[in-house]
Design an enzyme around this catalytic site. Structure first.
Site, PDB file in Angstrom:
ATOM      1  N   TYR A  33      19.276 179.281 -17.992  1.00 14.27           N
ATOM      2  CA  TYR A  33      19.001 180.709 -18.045  1.00 14.27           C
ATOM      3  C   TYR A  33      18.352 181.091 -19.363  1.00 14.27           C
ATOM      4  O   TYR A  33      18.351 180.317 -20.332  1.00 14.27           O
ATOM      5  CB  TYR A  33      20.283 181.517 -17.832  1.00 14.27           C
ATOM      6  CG  TYR A  33      21.231 181.565 -19.014  1.00 14.27           C
ATOM      7  CD1 TYR A  33      21.296 182.698 -19.823  1.00 14.27           C
ATOM      8  CD2 TYR A  33      22.066 180.487 -19.313  1.00 14.27           C
ATOM      9  CE1 TYR A  33      22.158 182.752 -20.903  1.00 14.27           C
ATOM     10  CE2 TYR A  33      22.938 180.533 -20.392  1.00 14.27           C
ATOM     11  CZ  TYR A  33      22.983 181.663 -21.187  1.00 14.27           C
ATOM     12  OH  TYR A  33      23.829 181.715 -22.266  1.00 14.27           O
ATOM     13  N   GLU A 180      28.908 177.092 -33.542  1.00 13.08           N
ATOM     14  CA  GLU A 180      28.265 178.389 -33.332  1.00 13.08           C
ATOM     15  C   GLU A 180      29.270 179.353 -32.733  1.00 13.08           C
ATOM     16  O   GLU A 180      30.424 178.992 -32.472  1.00 13.08           O
ATOM     17  CB  GLU A 180      27.045 178.245 -32.419  1.00 13.08           C
ATOM     18  CG  GLU A 180      27.325 177.555 -31.107  1.00 13.08           C
ATOM     19  CD  GLU A 180      26.045 177.149 -30.363  1.00 13.08           C
ATOM     20  OE1 GLU A 180      24.974 177.697 -30.671  1.00 13.08           O
ATOM     21  OE2 GLU A 180      26.135 176.300 -29.473  1.00 13.08           O
ATOM     22  N   LEU A 205      22.807 175.556 -29.674  1.00 10.46           N
ATOM     23  CA  LEU A 205      21.629 176.073 -28.990  1.00 10.46           C
ATOM     24  C   LEU A 205      20.529 176.340 -30.010  1.00 10.46           C
ATOM     25  O   LEU A 205      20.788 176.860 -31.096  1.00 10.46           O
ATOM     26  CB  LEU A 205      21.974 177.364 -28.254  1.00 10.46           C
ATOM     27  CG  LEU A 205      20.821 177.975 -27.444  1.00 10.46           C
ATOM     28  CD1 LEU A 205      20.467 177.081 -26.263  1.00 10.46           C
ATOM     29  CD2 LEU A 205      21.183 179.373 -26.979  1.00 10.46           C
TER      30      LEU A 205
END
Length: 285
Positions: A33, A180, A205
Site C-alpha cells: 500500500y 521506528e 520503512l
C-alpha cells in the site's frame, strides 16, 4: 453524500464497494500500500510514493495493476469526486483473488486495486502543536519492513500496548535499538544539535517524508547522522520527532514517561515541519 472509492476499475459509493473473499490481501496480507497526502486539492510527492510502490511490488514479485499514469489519474479523479482539499489517499494492491494456497497463484492472476480518500486535517493539528508521547515496546514485526506491505497487525498491537501505558504511539525496539514508530520514522536531536535517525535497511520503512525531511535538514545546515540509537539515548536527547506522509513532522515530547527538554515541541522539529509544509504547498501537483 457517501464517499466514492475505487475498486478494480469502478468508482462506487463506499457502501457498495466489494472485494472477493478469496483475495490474497484478505487471506494472506499478500499486498502492498501507499498513502499520499493531499494539500489544497493537490498531491504531495506523488512521484516518490509511486517509485516506492514499484519497489514493493518488485520485492514481492507482484504484478502491477496498471500504469503510473493510470494510478495518477485515479488519484485525481478521487480528489474531484470527493471534493478533497486536505487529507490523504490510500492505495492498496494485492496479488488478487485465487483459491487459498500458500503458493502464489498462476501467472496472469489479475491484481486487485483499491483506493479511497480520508478527509483529515494535516497542517493545523493538536499533535503538531503539543507534541506526542511515545512508549518503547519490543519490535515483533517480520524481517522485511522495507516493503510497505499490509501486514500491519504487529504495529497495531504495539500501538495498543503504548496506549495502555498512556502514550500516543510506540517506538519499537530491537536488539537494544529503536527501529521506528508504528507508522512513522523516528528521530532524536542530541545535545550538540545533531539530528539522528536510523539508517536505511530491511529493518525500517524507507519513508518518502523521511527522505524529504533529511534533505531539508541538510539544506538548513543541520548536521545529520543516519545510525541506530537506543531508548536511553533518546530519553537524554534535546528533542525528538517522527515523520510520516499523513502527519508530516510531529514533535515527541515524552518517551517512557521522561519529558524531553521542557516538555514542549523542540525548535528543530518545529522548524522542519514549517519548511516541509511550505515546500509541499509549493511543489504539490
Amino acid at each position: 453524500m457517501s464517499r466514492i472509492v475505487y475498486v478494480n476499475g469502478e468508482y462506487v459509493p463506499e457502501e457498495e464497494a466489494k472485494i472477493s473473499v478469496f483475495d490474497r490481501g484478505f487471506l494472506f496480507a499478500d499486498g502492498v500500500y501507499e498513502v499520499t497526502s493531499v494539500l489544497e486539492g493537490r498531491l504531495v510527492d506523488f512521484a516518490g510514493h509511486i517509485t516506492r510502490l514499484r519497489r514493493s511490488l518488485s520485492e514481492l514479485e507482484m504484478a502491477s495493476p496498471c500504469t503510473d499514469e493510470a494510478l495518477e489519474a485515479i488519484h485525481r479523479e478521487l480528489i474531484a469526486r470527493n471534493n478533497l482539499t486536505e487529507g490523504v489517499i490510500y492505495l492498496q494492491v494485492t496479488r488478487g483473488a485465487a483459491d487459498r494456497d500458500f503458493a502464489y497463484p498462476a501467472e496472469g492472476t489479475q491484481p486487485s486495486l483499491v483506493l479511497f480518500t480520508q478527509d483529515k486535517t494535516l497542517i493545523d493539528t493538536k499533535a503538531a502543536r503539543d507534541g506526542i508521547k511515545v512508549a518503547s515496546v519490543p519490535d515483533i514485526r517480520w524481517g522485511r519492513r522495507d516493503i510497505k506491505t499490509v501486514q500491519l497487525l504487529a504495529p497495531s498491537m504495539c500501538k495498543m500496548a503504548a496506549k495502555a501505558q498512556g502514550a500516543d504511539d510506540a517506538w519499537m525496539v530491537e536488539d537494544g535499538f529503536v527501529t521506528e514508530g508504528t507508522s512513522n520514522n523516528a528521530y532524536i536531536v542530541t545535545g550538540d544539535g545533531t539530528l539522528v535517525t536510523r539508517n536505511l535497511s530491511n529493518a525500517i520503512l524507507h519513508g518518502i517524508t523521511r527522505a524529504a525531511v533529511l534533505r531539508m535538514a541538510r539544506e538548513a545546515q543541520i548536521k545529520v547522522e543516519e545510525r541506530p540509537f537506543t531508548i536511553d539515548e533518546a530519553k537524554a536527547a534535546r528533542e525528538a520527532f517522527v515523520t510520516a506522509a499523513s502527519s508530516f513532522v510531529n514533535p515527541v515530547v515524552e518517551i517512557d514517561g521522561v519529558s524531553l527538554g521542557d516538555g514542549t515541541p523542540g525548535p528543530i522539529a518545529r522548524r522542519l515541519r514549517e519548511i516541509y509544509i511550505e515546500e509541499s504547498l509549493k511543489t504539490a501537483t
